[in-house]
Scaffold this motif. Structure first.
Motif, PDB file in Angstrom:
ATOM      1  N   ILE A   1      16.977 -12.684  -1.492  1.00  0.00           N
ATOM      2  CA  ILE A   1      15.838 -13.371  -0.853  1.00  0.00           C
ATOM      3  C   ILE A   1      15.047 -12.397   0.026  1.00  0.00           C
ATOM      4  CG2 ILE A   1      15.245 -15.102   0.919  1.00  0.00           C
ATOM      5  CD1 ILE A   1      17.543 -16.843  -0.362  1.00  0.00           C
ATOM      6  N   THR A   2      15.749 -11.553   0.790  1.00  0.00           N
ATOM      7  CA  THR A   2      15.034 -10.615   1.661  1.00  0.00           C
ATOM      8  C   THR A   2      14.271  -9.570   0.844  1.00  0.00           C
ATOM      9  OG1 THR A   2      17.057  -9.308   1.990  1.00  0.00           O
ATOM     10  CG2 THR A   2      16.530 -10.945   3.673  1.00  0.00           C
ATOM     11  N   GLN A   3      14.826  -9.179  -0.324  1.00  0.00           N
ATOM     12  CA  GLN A   3      14.091  -8.252  -1.199  1.00  0.00           C
ATOM     13  C   GLN A   3      12.841  -8.934  -1.761  1.00  0.00           C
ATOM     14  OE1 GLN A   3      14.666  -4.844  -1.747  1.00  0.00           O
ATOM     15  NE2 GLN A   3      12.597  -5.109  -2.553  1.00  0.00           N
ATOM     16  N   GLN A   4      12.997 -10.201  -2.136  1.00  0.00           N
ATOM     17  CA  GLN A   4      11.850 -10.985  -2.640  1.00  0.00           C
ATOM     18  C   GLN A   4      10.761 -11.071  -1.559  1.00  0.00           C
ATOM     19  OE1 GLN A   4      12.901 -15.126  -3.563  1.00  0.00           O
ATOM     20  NE2 GLN A   4      10.838 -15.756  -2.980  1.00  0.00           N
ATOM     21  N   LEU A   5      11.180 -11.308  -0.316  1.00  0.00           N
ATOM     22  CA  LEU A   5      10.226 -11.417   0.787  1.00  0.00           C
ATOM     23  C   LEU A   5       9.514 -10.091   1.049  1.00  0.00           C
ATOM     24  CD1 LEU A   5      12.309 -13.668   3.190  1.00  0.00           C
ATOM     25  CD2 LEU A   5      10.057 -14.236   2.276  1.00  0.00           C
ATOM     26  N   GLU A   6      10.249  -8.989   0.907  1.00  0.00           N
ATOM     27  CA  GLU A   6       9.626  -7.669   1.076  1.00  0.00           C
ATOM     28  C   GLU A   6       8.541  -7.458   0.007  1.00  0.00           C
ATOM     29  OE1 GLU A   6      10.976  -3.281  -0.007  1.00  0.00           O
ATOM     30  OE2 GLU A   6      12.259  -4.113   1.565  1.00  0.00           O
ATOM     31  N   ASP A   7       8.895  -7.773  -1.247  1.00  0.00           N
ATOM     32  CA  ASP A   7       7.924  -7.619  -2.353  1.00  0.00           C
ATOM     33  C   ASP A   7       6.694  -8.493  -2.123  1.00  0.00           C
ATOM     34  OD1 ASP A   7       9.807  -5.949  -3.470  1.00  0.00           O
ATOM     35  OD2 ASP A   7      10.584  -7.444  -4.885  1.00  0.00           O
ATOM     36  N   GLU A   8       6.944  -9.743  -1.721  1.00  0.00           N
ATOM     37  CA  GLU A   8       5.831 -10.670  -1.458  1.00  0.00           C
ATOM     38  C   GLU A   8       5.022 -10.211  -0.248  1.00  0.00           C
ATOM     39  OE1 GLU A   8       7.617 -14.492  -0.952  1.00  0.00           O
ATOM     40  OE2 GLU A   8       8.029 -14.761  -3.097  1.00  0.00           O
ATOM     41  N   GLY A   9       5.720  -9.627   0.745  1.00  0.00           N
ATOM     42  CA  GLY A   9       5.055  -9.162   1.961  1.00  0.00           C
ATOM     43  C   GLY A   9       4.049  -8.066   1.664  1.00  0.00           C
ATOM     44  N   ILE A  10       4.429  -7.159   0.758  1.00  0.00           N
ATOM     45  CA  ILE A  10       3.503  -6.088   0.352  1.00  0.00           C
ATOM     46  C   ILE A  10       2.253  -6.724  -0.263  1.00  0.00           C
ATOM     47  CG2 ILE A  10       3.180  -4.151  -1.262  1.00  0.00           C
ATOM     48  CD1 ILE A  10       6.257  -3.661  -0.956  1.00  0.00           C
ATOM     49  N   GLU A  11       2.486  -7.704  -1.134  1.00  0.00           N
ATOM     50  CA  GLU A  11       1.378  -8.396  -1.800  1.00  0.00           C
ATOM     51  C   GLU A  11       0.510  -9.151  -0.787  1.00  0.00           C
ATOM     52  OE1 GLU A  11      -1.046  -9.271  -4.885  1.00  0.00           O
ATOM     53  OE2 GLU A  11       0.565  -7.803  -4.793  1.00  0.00           O
ATOM     54  N   LYS A  12       1.177  -9.741   0.236  1.00  0.00           N
ATOM     55  CA  LYS A  12       0.449 -10.507   1.258  1.00  0.00           C
ATOM     56  C   LYS A  12      -0.442  -9.626   2.116  1.00  0.00           C
ATOM     57  CE  LYS A  12       3.091 -14.712   1.818  1.00  0.00           C
ATOM     58  NZ  LYS A  12       4.325 -15.301   2.284  1.00  0.00           N
ATOM     59  N   PHE A  13      -0.130  -8.339   2.204  1.00  0.00           N
ATOM     60  CA  PHE A  13      -1.000  -7.413   2.925  1.00  0.00           C
ATOM     61  C   PHE A  13      -2.018  -6.767   1.984  1.00  0.00           C
ATOM     62  CE2 PHE A  13       2.056  -6.543   6.719  1.00  0.00           C
ATOM     63  CZ  PHE A  13       1.616  -7.697   7.317  1.00  0.00           C
ATOM     64  N   ASN A  14      -1.653  -6.599   0.722  1.00  0.00           N
ATOM     65  CA  ASN A  14      -2.594  -6.015  -0.252  1.00  0.00           C
ATOM     66  C   ASN A  14      -3.812  -6.912  -0.457  1.00  0.00           C
ATOM     67  OD1 ASN A  14      -1.367  -3.604  -0.838  1.00  0.00           O
ATOM     68  ND2 ASN A  14      -0.271  -4.334  -2.623  1.00  0.00           N
ATOM     69  N   LYS A  15      -3.550  -8.220  -0.593  1.00  0.00           N
ATOM     70  CA  LYS A  15      -4.648  -9.154  -0.913  1.00  0.00           C
ATOM     71  C   LYS A  15      -5.709  -9.199   0.184  1.00  0.00           C
ATOM     72  CE  LYS A  15      -2.994 -12.013  -4.600  1.00  0.00           C
ATOM     73  NZ  LYS A  15      -1.983 -13.027  -4.911  1.00  0.00           N
ATOM     74  N   PRO A  16      -5.304  -9.404   1.467  1.00  0.00           N
ATOM     75  CA  PRO A  16      -6.345  -9.393   2.504  1.00  0.00           C
ATOM     76  C   PRO A  16      -7.034  -8.037   2.621  1.00  0.00           C
ATOM     77  CG  PRO A  16      -4.184  -9.861   3.478  1.00  0.00           C
ATOM     78  CD  PRO A  16      -4.005  -9.806   2.003  1.00  0.00           C
ATOM     79  N   PHE A  17      -6.296  -6.952   2.311  1.00  0.00           N
ATOM     80  CA  PHE A  17      -6.899  -5.620   2.403  1.00  0.00           C
ATOM     81  C   PHE A  17      -7.981  -5.459   1.330  1.00  0.00           C
ATOM     82  CE2 PHE A  17      -6.624  -0.826   2.427  1.00  0.00           C
ATOM     83  CZ  PHE A  17      -7.061  -0.682   3.738  1.00  0.00           C
ATOM     84  N   GLU A  18      -7.680  -5.946   0.122  1.00  0.00           N
ATOM     85  CA  GLU A  18      -8.682  -5.909  -0.965  1.00  0.00           C
ATOM     86  C   GLU A  18      -9.904  -6.750  -0.565  1.00  0.00           C
ATOM     87  OE1 GLU A  18      -6.419  -7.391  -4.245  1.00  0.00           O
ATOM     88  OE2 GLU A  18      -5.339  -5.498  -4.527  1.00  0.00           O
ATOM     89  N   LYS A  19      -9.623  -7.939  -0.012  1.00  0.00           N
ATOM     90  CA  LYS A  19     -10.691  -8.850   0.415  1.00  0.00           C
ATOM     91  C   LYS A  19     -11.526  -8.197   1.528  1.00  0.00           C
ATOM     92  CE  LYS A  19     -11.118 -13.590   2.152  1.00  0.00           C
ATOM     93  NZ  LYS A  19     -10.365 -14.663   2.797  1.00  0.00           N
ATOM     94  N   LEU A  20     -10.825  -7.521   2.438  1.00  0.00           N
ATOM     95  CA  LEU A  20     -11.473  -6.843   3.556  1.00  0.00           C
ATOM     96  C   LEU A  20     -12.398  -5.729   3.066  1.00  0.00           C
ATOM     97  CD1 LEU A  20     -11.728  -5.904   6.551  1.00  0.00           C
ATOM     98  CD2 LEU A  20      -9.579  -4.710   6.267  1.00  0.00           C
ATOM     99  N   LEU A  21     -11.913  -4.901   2.152  1.00  0.00           N
ATOM    100  CA  LEU A  21     -12.731  -3.796   1.629  1.00  0.00           C
ATOM    101  C   LEU A  21     -13.973  -4.335   0.908  1.00  0.00           C
ATOM    102  CD1 LEU A  21      -9.978  -1.322   0.307  1.00  0.00           C
ATOM    103  CD2 LEU A  21     -11.174  -1.274   2.496  1.00  0.00           C
ATOM    104  N   LYS A  22     -13.779  -5.435   0.173  1.00  0.00           N
ATOM    105  CA  LYS A  22     -14.906  -6.068  -0.541  1.00  0.00           C
ATOM    106  C   LYS A  22     -15.928  -6.594   0.476  1.00  0.00           C
ATOM    107  CE  LYS A  22     -16.952  -8.179  -4.141  1.00  0.00           C
ATOM    108  NZ  LYS A  22     -18.224  -8.485  -3.499  1.00  0.00           N
TER     109      LYS A  22
END
Length: 365
Positions: A335-356
């Motif tokens: 579960i903690t590994q899953q959360l780490e993977d999702e956490g990376i994605e949760k920061f990638n998405k707003p960063f992509e949105k931010l750059l746009k």
């Protein structure tokens, strides 16, 4: 006059950092007020926070126009905007940084690009660049505690950079992070440098653990453990902290002025409306720790939070709670590994949105 509930937390050896930054909170005097009245002792930021700040305000338009003329990429333009805010906040916290034991607090965190979360070399290179660009002794560069991140953390500490290790969920990974910190200090010392100025925190994310685990517990009829696993994990992490930072190996570094890498509780706003909104803050108050909280949680704690030394209460129950998960066939490591993977994605998405959003704003201005 009644003692401020948030300020009282500091009496138990814990520092409250604000999990928010934007230009308005700095320029309006609100951040200074939080320092003076609530005893807030630092600030953390992340891509999602900056995305909200930059897209919901015209405060950045002038800088987008100016920096946009020279920035080679939109990411470079973003860091130009962010660094200005980080520097202003660092200057505001300088008096806190210089209090009592210099460097005990007063830090402001800026994260490397989330796109680099699995790139050790790229992360270490950008951490050094941001460190030099911010040019403040009380900045912390945030590096995610992924497997590749460990290498970057050690390299950055060895380079004399303050590091906030973010996105930690599991106990095993946390212990690896302490090893990276200590090894980095040893390298810096062996190269002939002083180490007393280097500071680091390890940010353990809490409420997201319960968001995943609680439905599994409810499905198995284990309602007594609902909302308790993240807190139990944090208490066990503190046991690791106390063990690691009391060894002979550590004492040699401490004799050279080294500071322990404090545990920082992150994601402490309650995600479940059934829980008290100050639940995670109240459960984990204890010495030599940091809690980074969003504004609404600061407001809630000021209003009705209870400050008490709770971190080392119920350690046997915490051990039993994690053992019970295993009995139930719930794999916390997975579960903690899953959360780490999702956490990376949760920061990638707003960063992509931010750059746009910055690109769109740049076109407008």
């Amino acid at each position: 006059m009644a003692t401020n509930n948030v300020k009282q937390i500091h009496d138990f050896g814990q520092s409250i950092w604000l999990d928010f930054i934007d230009r308005e909170i700095i320029s309006s005097g609100k951040l200074k007020q939080l320092i003076d009245e609530d005893g807030v002792r630092g600030v953390t930021s992340n891509p999602a926070i900056f995305e909200k700040a930059i897209t919901s305000s015209a405060d950045y338009n002038e800088d987008i126009k100016t920096l946009g003329a020279t920035a080679a990429t939109t990411e470079e333009l973003f860091f130009g905007l962010a660094i200005k805010d980080i520097q202003a906040a660092c200057d505001l916290f300088e008096s806190v940084y210089n209090e009592e034991v210099a460097g005990a607090d007063g830090y402001v965190s800026l994260e490397v690009s989330p796109f680099l979360a699995l790139d050790a070399e790229g992360t270490a290179t950008q951490a050094e660049l941001l460190w030099k660009q911010v040019d403040r002794k009380n900045v912390m560069i945030k590096i995610p505690g992924t497997k590749p991140g460990l290498q970057a953390i050690q390299a950055s500490i060895a380079n004399g950079i303050n590091i906030n290790v973010t996105l930690l969920f599991g106990l095993e990974r946390y212990e690896e992070v302490t090893e990276a910190y200590i090894s980095g200090l040893e390298e810096h010392l062996a190269a002939g440098h002083k180490i007393g100025h280097i500071s680091s925190v390890a940010s353990f994310f809490l409420s997201r653990i319960d968001v995943v685990v609680d439905p599994l517990l409810e499905a198995k009829g284990e309602k007594a453990l609902v909302g308790e696993v993240a807190i139990a994990s944090a208490k066990k992490a503190y046991e690791i902290y106390k063990r690691v930072f009391s060894t002979e190996r550590w004492k040699k570094l401490e004799a050279e002025g080294a500071k322990p890498q404090r545990l920082l509780w992150a994601s402490t706003g309650s995600k479940n409306p059934a829980f008290k909104d100050t639940k995670y803050v109240e459960a984990l108050i204890g010495p030599d720790t940091v809690d980074t909280v969003p504004l609404e949680t600061v407001d809630a704690f000021r209003d009705h939070g209870i400050a008490a030394n709770t971190l080392e209460l119920g350690l046997d129950e915490a051990t039993a709670a994690l053992a019970k998960l295993k009995e139930l066939g719930i794999d916390l490591d997975a579960i903690t590994q899953q959360l780490e993977d999702e956490g990376i994605e949760k920061f990638n998405k707003p960063f992509e949105k931010l750059l746009k959003a910055i690109e769109d704003q740049k076109d407008k201005v």
